[in-house]
Write an enzyme that holds these catalytic residues in place. Structure first.
Site: not given
Ligand code: AMP
Length: 576
Positions: A287, A267, A438
């Protein structure tokens, strides 16, 4: 259609806080609107004149409205400002001043919805010298033929401050009720067939996820019915909502949600980019579906060279990259809004594109294909170049031990954690459905909107300080959860600073009383805290203990602001 008919609806909507009633009011009204009128009417009901994915900005500051009010009514500028200070809200000021003026002149012209909509849209197209004057004259023109009530809502629309509480859920349901009420056996707002309702609701929601425009959805529903909505497909070049993730507490829960085996991926701590290629044209969206193509010529070049295909839509995360590996998001966030010195910025703050999904390729739609297949395609069409473009680092496993090891590796490489993905799942735009989840080691932070602040004292008197934070509810209302001053720096180079926040907030001040100001909920900050407590003082019913600003969420829109449900959930979780 006359604008006054829309104004009647705004008033009805304002008179009830209940979502079902709001839905019924809109549904009834939409029933009388033609397919041709629907796009404008629906957007105006949502308080806007561009769908979310359109990057046009009205750019109307309160000062411009004050001037337009002066020129429409002939009332001197300082008197208008005085009224504003007294009443707080420029919409109400407009209503009261236009009422005074009308008593003396009584000149009424019928304002049409199209005229209001077109004039407000034009505000966004102005640029260069004389922009401010031209904006003032477009608004003045509307105010001059507006009734007092019309003036109130015109000003609120121009300031993007409609506040009649029409959320996405209510709009979607209203479109369903007004177009398909019979099919779903809707009688007196009672749904008799839940199953049928859900089916239609999914179709409408899907059409929205593809178009990001309820105006467009309402038009298709009216003119082409369900089959038309079903056919709303992908369109390369037009952004679609990105798939979102819910959080899990550990690897075990990751397996539970995504099955065994599943995919574990790094991530990355960057920002999301949706890349569209249509022939020679490449477009990049964030996004929140803002077009950032011109800010990232390096990414455009890189995709051109390293991704095979005439047309495609990719989903990816761009991460800052330095001599010793990945850099945290803050170090490259300034690139997103940058308008000049772009080449220089791309050299100074290079990014690596980590592509993790594909939505279409050479005319083939992959939304409903399993993730494992989509990932295979990615690996075939991308020629990776480390530091510029790669397929995200991933591991398919059914072993907790291997997954734990991978998690540690990701963290020690400077990433935020892991994404865990279900191998047989489709790509579901927008919804947090758990097709990917996540995992992060840190406590869940909240993304909150700043809705108020106080001018500082002494040497801080030119800065705003003590920022009021709010989460949002389903209807799009902002509810206070506390105030924050901690974590904000005095020096700009040290992180989120008072000067930076002041620069962002000053143009969106709505009202001012003494040292306190209220601002449009536009600026989103990520907040950590020690604890969430119940609170009778704040509207949300909760207060954050020792909140601290972690970073500015420039890439987030107010749609991403943490919901009251989320605050409640975190409150319950901390109590175990
Ligand atoms: P969050 O921002 O905490 O909701 O986490 C989701 C976000 O992590 C996604 O919207 C992406 O921008 C980011 N992200 C980073 N690495 C990845 C990955 N390998 N697959 C999908 N999303 C990712």
């Amino acid at each position: 259609m006359e604008y006054k008919r829309l104004v009647e609806i705004y008033e009805k909507l304002e008179s009830t806080p209940k979502r079902l009633q709001k839905t019924a009011i809109i549904a009834e009204f939409l029933g009388k609107v033609s397919a041709e009128e629907a796009p404008r009417v629906v957007l105006l009901l949502e308080g806007k004149v561009f769908p979310d994915w359109n990057e046009s900005k009205l750019g109307v500051a309160s000062k411009i409205v004050v001037k337009a009010l002066g020129s429409a009514t002939g009332i001197p500028h300082d008197k208008v400002e005085n009224e504003w200070r007294k009443m707080g809200d420029l919409g109400s000021v407009a209503e009261s001043l236009i009422a005074k003026k009308k008593q003396s002149t009584l000149a009424f012209a019928e304002l049409k919805v199209a005229k209001v909509f077109d004039n407000i849209q034009k505000l966004a197209s102005l640029a260069g010298e004389g922009t401010v004057e031209r904006k003032i004259s477009l608004i003045t023109e509307l105010l001059s033929s507006a009734s007092p009530k019309e003036a109130r809502y015109i000003i609120r629309t121009v300031l993007e401050e409609m506040r009649v509480g029409v959320g996405a859920g209510a709009m979607r349901d209203a479109i369903i009720w007004s177009n398909f009420g019979k099919e779903i056996g809707l009688e007196e707002n009672e749904v008799t067939s839940r199953e049928e309702y859900n089916k239609i609701s999914d179709i409408v929601q899907n059409a929205y996820d593809m178009t990001n425009d309820f105006g467009e959805v309402a038009k298709i529903a009216k003119s082409k019915g369900i089959s038309g909505l079903k056919n709303v497909g992908l369109s390369v070049g037009r952004p679609l909502k990105v798939m979102l993730a819910i959080k899990v507490k550990d690897i075990g829960e990751g397996f539970e949600r995504c099955g065994r085996p599943c995919m574990f991926e790094y991530k990355y701590d960057g920002f999301r980019i949706q890349c569209h290629k249509d022939g020679k044209k490449i477009t990049l969206y964030t996004r929140r579906l803002e077009n950032v193509t011109s800010q990232f010529p390096d990414v455009v070049e890189c995709i051109k060279k390293h991704v095979r295909g005439d047309s495609y839509i990719l989903d990816s995360e761009a991460v800052g990259i330095g001599k010793n590996g990945y850099l945290p998001f803050q170090s490259i966030s300034q690139r997103i809004k940058r308008k000049y010195g772009i080449e220089e910025m791309s050299k100074k703050f290079p990014v690596e594109l980590n592509v993790f999904d594909i939505i279409s390729h050479n005319g083939q739609n992959y939304l409903n294909e399993p993730f494992s297949k989509r990932r295979n395609i990615l690996e075939k069409i991308i020629s990776p170049l480390k530091g510029r473009i790669v397929v995200s680092r991933g591991l398919i496993t059914d072993s907790e031990k291997e997954a734990e090891r991978f998690y540690k590796a990701s963290l020690s490489d400077g990433n935020e954690g892991l994404m865990i993905k279900k191998l047989d799942a489709p790509y579901q735009p927008g919804a947090r459905v758990g097709f990917m989840v996540k995992l992060k080691p840190t406590m869940e932070t909240l993304d909150l909107a700043i809705i108020g602040a106080e001018w500082g004292e002494g040497k801080r008197s030119s800065w705003l300080s003590s920022f009021t934070l709010a989460c949002r509810d389903d209807e799009g209302n902002y509810l206070e959860v506390g105030k924050v001053g901690t974590g904000i720096k005095e020096k700009e180079e040290e992180g989120v600073s008072f000067a930076q926040l002041t620069r962002l907030l000053k143009p969106i001040i709505l009202s001012q009383k003494g040292r306190e100001v209220t601002v449009k909920p536009k600026v989103v900050v990520e907040i950590t805290y020690e604890e969430i407590q119940k609170s009778p003082t704040y509207k949300s019913g909760y207060a954050l203990r020792f909140p601290r600003v972690v970073r500015l969420r420039e890439e987030r829109s107010t749609e991403d602001v943490s919901t009251l449900d989320m605050v409640e959930k975190l409150y319950r979780e901390q109590k175990g």
